[in-house]
Write a protein that holds these residues in place. Structure first.
Motif, short mmCIF file in Angstrom:
data_model
loop_
_atom_site.label_atom_id
_atom_site.label_comp_id
_atom_site.label_asym_id
_atom_site.label_seq_id
_atom_site.Cartn_x
_atom_site.Cartn_y
_atom_site.Cartn_z
N LEU A 329 23.67 56.11 1.23
CA LEU A 329 23.69 54.85 0.50
C LEU A 329 25.05 54.62 -0.17
O LEU A 329 25.52 53.48 -0.28
CB LEU A 329 22.58 54.83 -0.55
CG LEU A 329 21.14 54.78 0.00
CD1 LEU A 329 20.14 54.87 -1.15
CD2 LEU A 329 20.91 53.53 0.81
N SER A 330 25.66 55.68 -0.63
CA SER A 330 26.96 55.55 -1.27
C SER A 330 28.03 55.11 -0.28
O SER A 330 28.97 54.38 -0.64
CB SER A 330 27.36 56.87 -1.92
OG SER A 330 26.54 57.14 -3.03
N ALA A 331 27.91 55.55 0.97
CA ALA A 331 28.88 55.12 1.99
C ALA A 331 28.84 53.61 2.17
O ALA A 331 29.85 52.98 2.49
CB ALA A 331 28.58 55.83 3.32
N LYS A 332 27.69 53.01 1.95
CA LYS A 332 27.54 51.57 2.07
C LYS A 332 28.39 50.83 1.03
O LYS A 332 28.77 49.67 1.21
CB LYS A 332 26.07 51.20 1.90
CG LYS A 332 25.73 49.74 2.06
CD LYS A 332 24.21 49.58 1.96
CE LYS A 332 23.79 48.12 2.12
NZ LYS A 332 24.13 47.33 0.94
N ALA A 333 28.70 51.51 -0.07
CA ALA A 333 29.47 50.87 -1.15
C ALA A 333 30.87 50.48 -0.72
O ALA A 333 31.48 49.58 -1.29
CB ALA A 333 29.54 51.81 -2.36
N ILE A 334 31.41 51.16 0.30
CA ILE A 334 32.77 50.85 0.76
C ILE A 334 32.84 49.40 1.24
O ILE A 334 33.76 48.65 0.91
CB ILE A 334 33.19 51.82 1.87
CG1 ILE A 334 33.21 53.26 1.34
CG2 ILE A 334 34.55 51.43 2.44
CD1 ILE A 334 33.51 54.30 2.40
N VAL A 335 31.84 48.99 2.03
CA VAL A 335 31.81 47.62 2.54
C VAL A 335 31.64 46.64 1.39
O VAL A 335 32.32 45.61 1.32
CB VAL A 335 30.68 47.45 3.57
CG1 VAL A 335 30.57 45.99 4.01
CG2 VAL A 335 30.93 48.35 4.77
N ASN A 336 30.70 46.95 0.48
CA ASN A 336 30.47 46.06 -0.65
C ASN A 336 31.72 45.89 -1.51
O ASN A 336 32.08 44.78 -1.90
CB ASN A 336 29.33 46.60 -1.53
CG ASN A 336 27.99 46.56 -0.84
OD1 ASN A 336 27.55 47.56 -0.28
ND2 ASN A 336 27.34 45.42 -0.85
N PHE A 337 32.37 47.01 -1.79
CA PHE A 337 33.56 46.96 -2.64
C PHE A 337 34.67 46.17 -1.98
O PHE A 337 35.31 45.33 -2.60
CB PHE A 337 34.01 48.38 -2.97
CG PHE A 337 35.19 48.43 -3.89
CD1 PHE A 337 35.00 48.33 -5.26
CD2 PHE A 337 36.48 48.58 -3.41
CE1 PHE A 337 36.07 48.36 -6.14
CE2 PHE A 337 37.56 48.62 -4.28
CZ PHE A 337 37.36 48.51 -5.64
N THR A 338 34.91 46.44 -0.70
CA THR A 338 35.96 45.73 0.03
C THR A 338 35.67 44.23 0.10
O THR A 338 36.55 43.39 -0.13
CB THR A 338 36.10 46.30 1.45
OG1 THR A 338 36.37 47.70 1.38
CG2 THR A 338 37.21 45.60 2.21
N LEU A 339 34.42 43.91 0.40
CA LEU A 339 34.05 42.50 0.54
C LEU A 339 34.19 41.74 -0.76
O LEU A 339 34.75 40.64 -0.80
CB LEU A 339 32.60 42.42 1.05
CG LEU A 339 32.02 41.03 1.27
CD1 LEU A 339 32.74 40.33 2.43
CD2 LEU A 339 30.53 41.10 1.53
N LEU A 340 33.70 42.33 -1.86
CA LEU A 340 33.58 41.59 -3.11
C LEU A 340 34.80 41.70 -4.01
O LEU A 340 34.92 40.95 -4.98
CB LEU A 340 32.34 42.06 -3.87
CG LEU A 340 31.01 41.73 -3.17
CD1 LEU A 340 29.85 42.44 -3.84
CD2 LEU A 340 30.77 40.23 -3.15
N THR A 341 35.70 42.63 -3.73
CA THR A 341 36.89 42.75 -4.56
C THR A 341 38.17 42.34 -3.85
O THR A 341 39.18 42.08 -4.50
CB THR A 341 37.06 44.20 -5.07
OG1 THR A 341 37.23 45.08 -3.95
CG2 THR A 341 35.86 44.65 -5.88
N ILE A 342 38.15 42.29 -2.53
CA ILE A 342 39.36 41.95 -1.77
C ILE A 342 39.15 40.70 -0.92
O ILE A 342 39.88 39.71 -1.04
CB ILE A 342 39.80 43.13 -0.88
CG1 ILE A 342 40.12 44.36 -1.75
CG2 ILE A 342 41.01 42.74 -0.03
CD1 ILE A 342 40.48 45.59 -0.95
N VAL A 343 38.12 40.71 -0.07
CA VAL A 343 37.93 39.61 0.87
C VAL A 343 37.56 38.32 0.16
O VAL A 343 38.23 37.28 0.34
CB VAL A 343 36.84 39.98 1.91
CG1 VAL A 343 36.61 38.80 2.85
CG2 VAL A 343 37.27 41.22 2.69
#
Length: 494
Positions: A329-343
């Protein structure tokens, strides 16, 4: 939980003129980080504490030889249907009790905030959190002295406040920090970024600490909540300052001065009824778009209740230990973080850089378009999770599902758009600026969706275990997202 996000806000003249806004965001962000991380650390070991107790009770009756000399049992032996169904009910009941107390007391606690200040309500909000984590630790540790059913008493203090009260203050403050649509949307993006990072990084941290000691995540969570006490002291409490007329009109519903709590001699029901009348008048004064938007908030909150099942789903379907599920579940945070803080902030900056002549209607159309895209992605992600027969299929499915996590950025951005706000002559007389109150209504609608979703997903999960169709909760979630798409199709922007 939803969190604030001011660490990298979009540079704007407004932000430069108001440097204190960054300090306010950081203080609020610290509070949300502490409470959110504590809640995230609690979820994974809670499942294991209950499962371990159920597992020992089961094997004491059916196969005592499976119990080691130290009283422990191989966790892989605890994935039997009978044990997992009981686990689902325990977790579902506890989550429902927490949400019920939070939802029922949201309005009464608004009067407490009006009389004693927001900080008092935030301090009260820490009491049920500390008690819940502490009580689970006590029941889990003293197995011989306390029955497992006693653990259900943990969420009962949520009558002192929960996520609904906390989130309505957070989102209203975020909205009041700026009048710029792009900056506000970026604030919401950072809010959701921190929220998702906490939610999905927490399980990995919980998995790492519970491998050392099952109760270590609880102890860390209690320490985080204790640190939140002085953090609240750093927050500015407008309720303790003589409000100017403009500030009084902008104050959110949870501490709105337009409806003061009655004196002790008056019936407590009267101000509560008046508050609900105000809520009704605010919603009625808005265009039909707001009603559709609120319905979509309810449906998406209901559908996203499947997130609480992910740890149990991974552990049962793929026979993984809960600690290992936490890492996934923590690995999923990479996508969330990238999407919501950069993209997403990049998209918002690009749209905002088109010039000051950009019309609000175009921005509203963008919000609607991106919201629909996120809903479609959520449908595909939920469907993919439901049919993932191996972990190698589940992981990309989780990544796809996480792409829909940007939805609140765009739906919340619509709340103050001209297509949702009422005309000046339609505004209710007792609420001169109802837009800032809408965030509290949204929080109540979302918590209501979670209130329905918690027992629903637990029941679907138990049914799925009984029938062997373990993906049933995520199929239902996909159907709910499809319904939200239909509802959203009725929203018209100018």
């Amino acid at each position: 939980m939803d969190a604030m996000h001011g660490g990298a806000s979009v540079p704007s003249p407004e932000a430069r003129r108001n440097p204190r806004s960054k300090l306010a965001i950081l203080a609020l962000l610290a509070l949300i980080l502490l409470t959110g991380l504590s809640a995230s650390l609690y979820q994974l070991p809670l499942n294991r504490v209950i499962e371990r107790r159920l597992c020992r009770e089961y094997y004491r009756t059916h196969d005592p030889s499976a119990i080691y000399s130290d009283g422990n049992i191989d966790e892989k032996l605890c994935k039997l249907d009978a044990i997992q169904k009981s686990l689902a009910w325990y977790v579902g009941i506890m989550e429902t009790l927490w949400i019920v107390g939070d939802f029922v007391m949201t309005i009464p606690l608004g009067f407490v905030a009006e009389k004693y200040g927001r900080r008092t309500v935030l301090w009260l909000n820490l009491v049920p959190r500390i008690f819940l984590v502490s009580w689970v630790t006590v029941v889990g540790y003293f197995e011989e002295a306390l029955p497992l059913k006693a653990i259900i008493a943990g969420p009962t203090l949520s009558i002192l406040g929960g996520n609904c009260v906390l989130n309505s203050i957070v989102y209203a403050l975020a909205a009041s920090l700026t009048d710029d649509n792009v900056v506000r949307a970026t604030y919401f993006s950072w809010t959701n970024a921190v929220s998702y990072v906490v939610t999905f990084v927490g399980p990995g941290l919980a998995g790492a600490t519970m491998t050392l000691n099952l109760f270590l995540p609880f102890l860390v969570g209690i320490c985080l909540l204790l640190l939140a006490i002085p953090t609240i002291s750093l927050l500015v409490d407008p309720a303790h300052e003589p409000p100017a007329l403009e500030d009084e009109q902008r104050r959110p519903l949870i501490s709105s001065p337009t409806l003061k709590a009655q004196t002790s001699r008056a019936s407590i029901l009267k101000p509560i009824i008046e508050r609900f009348h105000t809520l009704h008048s605010i919603v009625r004064s808005h265009p039909r778009n707001l009603t559709l938007l609120l319905i979509s908030f309810f449906l998406t909150a209901l559908a996203s209740s499947d997130t609480s099942l992910l740890a149990q789903y991974i552990s049962k379907r793929y026979h993984w230990e809960f600690a290992s599920a936490g890492y996934l579940l923590s690995a999923k945070a990479i996508v969330n973080f990238t999407l919501l803080t950069i993209v997403i902030p990049g998209i918002l900056r690009a749209r905002g850089s088109q010039g000051p002549t950009q019309s609000p209607s175009l921005s509203d159309r963008d919000n609607v378009r991106y919201s629909r895209i996120c809903l479609v992605i959520s449908v595909l992600g939920a469907l993919a999770i439901s049919v993932a027969v191996t972990v190698w299929l589940l992981f990309p499915s989780l990544l796809l599902y996480s792409l829909g996590s940007a939805l609140p950025v765009f739906t919340l951005g619509l709340l103050k758009s001209p297509s949702v706000s009422p005309k000046d002559n339609d505004r209710p007389a007792n609420s001169p600026d109802p837009e800032t109150h809408i965030f509290s209504i949204v929080m109540m609608v979302k918590i209501l969706g979670s209130l329905v979703g918690a027992p629903l997903m637990a029941a679907l999960w138990v049914r799925g275990i009984a029938t062997g169709a373990l993906g049933v909760p995520y199929l239902v979630s996909a159907a709910l997202y499809v319904t939200a798409i239909v509802v959203f199709a009725g929203i018209r922007v100018r």
